[in-house]
Structure formats: structure tokens, C-alpha cells
Design an enzyme around this catalytic site. Sequence first.
Site, PDB file in Angstrom:
ATOM      1  N   HIS A 194       0.988  -1.233  -0.036  1.00 14.17           N
ATOM      2  CA  HIS A 194       0.006   0.120  -0.088  1.00 14.17           C
ATOM      3  C   HIS A 194       0.781   1.240  -0.042  1.00 14.17           C
ATOM      4  O   HIS A 194       0.400   2.450   0.049  1.00 14.17           O
ATOM      5  CB  HIS A 194      -0.934   0.125   1.308  1.00 14.17           C
ATOM      6  CG  HIS A 194      -2.281   0.758   1.200  1.00 14.17           C
ATOM      7  ND1 HIS A 194      -2.451   1.786   1.940  1.00 14.17           N
ATOM      8  CD2 HIS A 194      -3.105   0.867   0.209  1.00 14.17           C
ATOM      9  CE1 HIS A 194      -3.456   2.411   1.688  1.00 14.17           C
ATOM     10  NE2 HIS A 194      -4.032   1.864   0.441  1.00 14.17           N
TER      11      HIS A 194
ATOM     12  N   LYS B 118       2.979   4.471  -1.258  1.00 14.41           N
ATOM     13  CA  LYS B 118       3.076   5.536  -2.145  1.00 14.41           C
ATOM     14  C   LYS B 118       4.330   6.133  -2.038  1.00 14.41           C
ATOM     15  O   LYS B 118       3.965   7.583  -1.761  1.00 14.41           O
ATOM     16  CB  LYS B 118       1.697   6.286  -2.120  1.00 14.41           C
ATOM     17  CG  LYS B 118       0.350   5.594  -2.153  1.00 14.41           C
ATOM     18  CD  LYS B 118      -0.149   5.742  -0.713  1.00 14.41           C
ATOM     19  CE  LYS B 118      -1.406   4.863  -0.660  1.00 14.41           C
ATOM     20  NZ  LYS B 118      -1.929   3.820  -1.508  1.00 14.41           N
TER      21      LYS B 118
ATOM     22  N   ASP C 177      17.441   9.694  -7.137  1.00 16.24           N
ATOM     23  CA  ASP C 177      18.717   9.680  -6.890  1.00 16.24           C
ATOM     24  C   ASP C 177      19.013   9.153  -5.421  1.00 16.24           C
ATOM     25  O   ASP C 177      20.139   9.596  -5.109  1.00 16.24           O
ATOM     26  CB  ASP C 177      19.125  10.904  -7.231  1.00 16.24           C
ATOM     27  CG  ASP C 177      19.074  11.395  -8.728  1.00 16.24           C
ATOM     28  OD1 ASP C 177      18.838  10.476  -9.443  1.00 16.24           O
ATOM     29  OD2 ASP C 177      19.096  12.488  -9.030  1.00 16.24           O
TER      30      ASP C 177
END
Lengths: 219, 219
Positions: free
Chosen positions: B145, B147, B152
Site C-alpha cells: 500500500h 506510495k 537519486d
Amino acid sequence: MWTVKVVGVSVLAVSVTVELLNWLRRRYKKRKPLNEVLFFPSEVACVEHLLSPSAPCYCALPHGVDTSFSRLLRHVLSASSSLDLCVFAFSNTDLCRAVLSLRKRGVVIRVLSDKDYIAINGSQIGPLRKAGICVRSDGGAVYMHHKFALVDGSLLISGSLNWTLTAVQANMENLIVTMEPELVRPFVQEFNRLWELSDPARTLSNGVQTELERTAGHD
Amino acid sequence: MWTVKVVGVSVLAVSVTVELLNWLRRRYKKRKPLNEVLFFPSEVACVEHLLSPSAPCYCALPHGVDTSFSRLLRHVLSASSSLDLCVFAFSNTDLCRAVLSLRKRGVVIRVLSDKDYIAINGSQIGPLRKAGICVRSDGGAVYMHHKFALVDGSLLISGSLNWTLTAVQANMENLIVTMEPELVRPFVQEFNRLWELSDPARTLSNGVQTELERTAGHD
């Protein structure tokens, strides 16, 4: 002889200045704000010592274990003046108990939740409302998908984690816990904006106005 | 006369020391890391100037507007060496174009996504895989779940926002964009842990081992 004395006094003056500046730097140095990251699923452990510290617990779960969930609970329970909660899904009963215990302690609580999720089976919004906590939901967006909490207006807890049992015990989730003002301030402003936007009186007064305008049109 | 000279030289020594220390402080002062918060739904505006800078755009959307989404795109496109993406739902075609353009520029891209969401209609995981980008999903958790994205290995983008069009244009969402090492480091470690955990070779070798063990049991 004269030169030696001047050099000696100069060295002493430089040393005293450096020491004084170092002392001042240490004394007035800004403390680094709290920054912590919690990952889930959390290890399953008893949290009764946090929710009912006076009652001994004999449940079968491991006791006295520091987990992501116990750390989240501690941060929520650390509220002394206010808790602003803006969360899509709230069905976790331990987190509900934590919020209710804050309410008993006189902490001012405001809850914003998704309009559709509020009515879902297992939602803890009902018990919060029964305890007199003000809960609002906005009808404007498709989903009120935020998952953040503001403790005393200075500690932000935000990430992917909804306040549900599945999120805590089964999903891969994250939470950032921070007191960094550059991150906390925008969330405080956004909460206040959404809170005003979701004011039922606003919707009602808009409704009354429309009704009055309609009546005026017929006059 | 002697005292005046000593006091004069001492004052000079103190002044020079203070100036020198101030110069050193300014010279080697740690720069405050980037901290930014983006809220959604984002204003709808053209982002072609970010995705195809050389081609003029005559679409009907407002141009040259700085929105939450254009800021998100800029941060993603700022990658020069790597992009680690760990996102539950990825169906936003503009974000997919951004990732594909990074791929063309030689940026090393790793994508972790939810096993169930990958196959859903509109998912952009297919186009990423077709372009040779390595995508993994883990079968262990109920939902992957997260996000978040790591640009870099030093810039973290994390919040409630899935990489979908609804999330960007319709939902109430948030994203924290930060270079604060105390926040970035744990996400880098967690991404690497999940990446190893989701290695198909690992699952395969485990499967072969189980098969061997089973065969051995029958001997």
C-alpha cells in the site's frame, strides 16, 4: 618583554572569545526537530499498558514490545491540547480507544473523514460521535484520501496508513512522524481549510440562501 | 602607554577571531534540506512543456501554470541516476511518460507495485515492463500500500497519493517532498529490503528447494 606580554594577552583574549562563542552556540543552538519513520505491518503485541496503564493484562500476546503500532499509539496519546485527525478510513478499535481516552483528558479533537467510508460497517466514526467528538466530511472531492494526524498542532503523523486493523497488521505501509515546521505548518493550514470547507453550517446557510433566492425570484 | 597598547591589541585580536569564526560558520554551515508539501486535487494545466520540451503545445488547457502536479512531475524528472518507485496503483499516463523519458536518459529505474493492481485495466505497469523497466511485486502482504518514490536515493516523495489520474485531479491527497536524511534513509533501506524480498529468483529457488525437499521425503 613588552612583546611577550602583548602576545600573551592577545592569545588569552582569543581563547576566551572562542570559548565564549562556543558556549553561546551550544546554549542557543536550535534543537533538531523529531523525525521518525514507521513501517508496517507492525509486529503484533499487547498495547493494553498504553491504553489502560492501571489495569494488569494477562492476554496471550507478547508484552512490553516496542512496535511500529505501539510507537504510533504513543505519539497519538502524547496529545495534551489538541488532536486534528484527517483520515480516509478509521476502523481500528485500539486507535479509537486512544482518541476516546484523549477526549476524557479534555484534549480538543476534530476529525475529518471520507463521506462514504463513515457509514461503512466497522467504522469507528460512530463511537467517536457518540462520545461528543466533532466529525466532519466533505462532499466535494471524489475521495477524502488523506491519512494524517496533527498532535498539539506541532507533531505531524502522515503516510499511506489508514487507521484500520488490516493496514496496521497486514499491509505494507509507512508513516512519517515529524516536528519539522516546514512540513507541519502546511498540514495545519490544510486541515483548517478543509475543516471550514466541511462546516455543515456553511452548507446549510448556502442551502437557505438558495431557498431565499428562489423565493425572491418568484416574488 | 603600555596598558593602552595591550588593550588595543587584545581588542583587535578578539575582533579578528569573531570575524574569522563568523566566516567559517557561514562557509561550512549545513544547508537546510529541501522540505515541501504538495496538496491535491491539483489545478488542471498543460504539462507538455515538461514532458516534451522541444514540441510546442496548442492544447486548450492553461499553459505555464505551476501546480501541485507540475511540481511532482518536475521532482520525478529531476532524477539523474536512479528512480526507486514503490506505489500501490500506477495508472497516470503523464507520470508513466515521465518515467519512460527517464529510462531513455539512462536513469536506473526499479518499480515495486501491488500484485493485484498490476493487472488492473489502465495500469501503466505494462508499458513500463515493455520498455525494459524491472517491476516487482510481493505476494506476502495483503496490500503493498506504499506510495513513495526515491529520486537519486536522496529525495523522498511520499504521502497518500497513488499515481492515478483520479488521485491527482479529483481526490484530497498530500505528498511530502523532502531531502531530510533522517526521513530519506529509512525509506531507502525499506525499498532495498522489499526489493530483495520480491526477487522472483528468490521465490523460484525457494520453490525448487521445496520440490527437492518433497522428493527427498518420498525417497
